[in-house]
Design an enzyme around this catalytic site. Structure first.
Site, PDB file in Angstrom:
ATOM      1  N   ARG A 111       0.860  -1.185   0.000  1.00 39.44           N
ATOM      2  CA  ARG A 111       0.000   0.000   0.000  1.00 39.44           C
ATOM      3  C   ARG A 111       0.896   1.236   0.000  1.00 39.44           C
ATOM      4  NH1 ARG A 111      -4.806   0.021  -0.260  1.00 39.44           N
ATOM      5  NH2 ARG A 111      -4.962  -2.172   0.249  1.00 39.44           N
ATOM      6  N   ILE A 112       0.478   2.251  -0.751  1.00 43.45           N
ATOM      7  CA  ILE A 112       1.244   3.498  -0.781  1.00 43.45           C
ATOM      8  C   ILE A 112       1.048   4.210   0.554  1.00 43.45           C
ATOM      9  CG2 ILE A 112       1.581   5.701  -2.001  1.00 43.45           C
ATOM     10  CD1 ILE A 112       2.081   3.165  -3.702  1.00 43.45           C
ATOM     11  N   LEU A 113       2.140   4.604   1.166  1.00 43.18           N
ATOM     12  CA  LEU A 113       2.040   5.316   2.450  1.00 43.18           C
ATOM     13  C   LEU A 113       1.617   6.751   2.195  1.00 43.18           C
ATOM     14  CD1 LEU A 113       5.284   3.815   3.983  1.00 43.18           C
ATOM     15  CD2 LEU A 113       2.943   3.380   4.792  1.00 43.18           C
ATOM     16  N   THR A 128      11.919  -1.876   0.194  1.00 46.34           N
ATOM     17  CA  THR A 128      12.658  -2.743  -0.723  1.00 46.34           C
ATOM     18  C   THR A 128      11.741  -3.093  -1.895  1.00 46.34           C
ATOM     19  OG1 THR A 128      13.750  -4.882  -0.964  1.00 46.34           O
ATOM     20  CG2 THR A 128      12.180  -4.693   0.844  1.00 46.34           C
ATOM     21  N   HIS A 129      12.317  -3.033  -3.098  1.00 48.75           N
ATOM     22  CA  HIS A 129      11.513  -3.160  -4.313  1.00 48.75           C
ATOM     23  C   HIS A 129      12.178  -4.191  -5.250  1.00 48.75           C
ATOM     24  CE1 HIS A 129       8.690  -1.858  -7.372  1.00 48.75           C
ATOM     25  NE2 HIS A 129       9.695  -1.842  -8.226  1.00 48.75           N
ATOM     26  N   ASP A 161       9.786   8.392  -0.172  1.00 52.40           N
ATOM     27  CA  ASP A 161       9.247   9.751  -0.232  1.00 52.40           C
ATOM     28  C   ASP A 161       7.765   9.644  -0.582  1.00 52.40           C
ATOM     29  OD1 ASP A 161       9.088   9.282  -2.942  1.00 52.40           O
ATOM     30  OD2 ASP A 161      10.642  10.721  -3.514  1.00 52.40           O
ATOM     31  N   ASP A 165       7.666   4.553  -5.257  1.00 44.90           N
ATOM     32  CA  ASP A 165       9.005   3.992  -5.501  1.00 44.90           C
ATOM     33  C   ASP A 165       9.961   5.013  -6.117  1.00 44.90           C
ATOM     34  OD1 ASP A 165       8.111   1.482  -4.536  1.00 44.90           O
ATOM     35  OD2 ASP A 165       7.301   0.971  -6.491  1.00 44.90           O
TER      36      ASP A 165
HETATM   37  C1  GAR Z   1       9.304  -8.508  -2.188  1.00 50.85           C
HETATM   38  O1  GAR Z   1       9.910  -8.911  -3.386  1.00 50.85           O
HETATM   39  C2  GAR Z   1       9.157  -6.999  -2.159  1.00 50.85           C
HETATM   40  O2  GAR Z   1      10.181  -6.321  -2.774  1.00 50.85           O
HETATM   41  C3  GAR Z   1       7.879  -6.822  -2.927  1.00 50.85           C
HETATM   42  O3  GAR Z   1       7.033  -7.811  -2.432  1.00 50.85           O
HETATM   43  C4  GAR Z   1       7.833  -8.953  -2.110  1.00 50.85           C
HETATM   44  C5  GAR Z   1       7.451  -9.419  -0.725  1.00 50.85           C
HETATM   45  O4  GAR Z   1       7.882 -10.713  -0.507  1.00 50.85           O
HETATM   46  N1  GAR Z   1       7.354  -5.512  -2.756  1.00 50.85           N
HETATM   47  C6  GAR Z   1       6.789  -4.835  -3.751  1.00 50.85           C
HETATM   48  O5  GAR Z   1       6.597  -5.294  -4.852  1.00 50.85           O
HETATM   49  C7  GAR Z   1       6.363  -3.419  -3.374  1.00 50.85           C
HETATM   50  N2  GAR Z   1       6.112  -2.670  -4.547  1.00 50.85           N
HETATM   51  P1  GAR Z   1       7.536 -11.484   0.852  1.00 50.85           P
HETATM   52  O6  GAR Z   1       6.045 -11.311   1.134  1.00 50.85           O
HETATM   53  O7  GAR Z   1       7.926 -12.895   0.576  1.00 50.85           O
HETATM   54  O8  GAR Z   1       8.375 -10.872   1.941  1.00 50.85           O
END
Ligand code: GAR
Length: 220
Positions: A111-113, A128-129, A161, A165
């Site tokens: 979710r977008i903060l 983390t992306h 920010d 992303d």
């Molecule tokens: C991760 O790869 C994370 O970077 C991504 O969701 C996955 C969570 O994995 N986040 C996004 O895509 C945000 N835009 P997990 O549920 O196994 O920790």
């Protein structure tokens, strides 16, 4: 922790500078929680302590935390929240603030903060992306990279920010795309790198802090 922000005026969290206490972390997650799991297994608790795990819904990530007796909270993004996003932002801010975090990690939080949340924790939220930003922002980064046909994608840890992303990048690592990759196989290889990178970044921040100079962020 030392977070020095050149250009922007206030030094974030001055009370904790050079403190020997572990960094207090609130982790936000909405899904499976493998990133959370790697933090729970790999973080040096003398440096970084996960004080709570929060979500916008019931999910395996919350269950993982509950099994380990880590405090959890949920602020459901329900029909009411859709009608009153500002109200949800406020409730979410209150829920996180209750744990007095030094930093917040968005680890699979989908979710977008809100702006008020990001402003309240300015320069203290990292995300983390699963792509090399600024390529492939948003919720379908792995699919978008595959569809585009890039040969290399990867993972990015960045300061959050108010954009999607778009915040200053702290660390990135590449992952090669194989010809027969599916979203699942590629995402799993990215996650292997992502889990280690996130833990490395958190240890580095706990040890030496980070610096931001406008658009550019650095681990010290
Ligand atoms: C991760 O790869 C994370 O970077 C991504 O969701 C996955 C969570 O994995 N986040 C996004 O895509 C945000 N835009 P997990 O549920 O196994 O920790």
């Amino acid at each position: 922790m030392l977070i020095r922000v050149t250009e922007a005026q206030p030094v974030a969290n001055p009370s904790n500078i050079s403190s020997a206490k572990p960094l207090r972390l609130v982790v936000l997650a909405s899904g499976f929680g493998s990133l959370l799991q790697s933090m729970l297994e790999m973080l040096d608790t003398a440096k970084v302590e996960i004080v709570a795990v929060g979500s916008d819904k019931d999910c395996p990530a919350l269950e993982r935390a509950q099994k380990l007796q880590i405090p959890t909270f949920k602020v459901p993004f329900d029909a009411e929240a859709k009608k009153d996003r500002t109200g949800w932002d406020l409730r979410f801010l209150e829920a996180v603030s209750a744990y007095s975090p030094d930093m917040i990690v968005s680890a699979g939080f989908m979710r977008i903060l809100g702006e008020s949340f990001v402003e309240a924790f300015k320069d203290r939220i990292i995300n983390t992306h699963p792509a090399l930003l600024p390529s492939f922002p948003g919720a379908h980064a792995v699919l978008d990279a595959l569809d585009y046909g890039v040969k290399v994608t990867g993972t990015t840890v960045h300061v959050v920010d108010t954009g999607v992303d778009t915040g200053p990048i702290l660390a990135q690592e590449p992952v090669v795309v194989e010809r027969d990759d599916t979203v699942e196989t590629l995402h799993e290889r990215i996650k292997v790198v992502e889990r280690r990178l996130l833990v490395d970044v958190l240890h580095s921040i706990a040890d030496r802090g980070m610096d931001r100079d406008g658009r550019k962020a650095y681990l010290k």
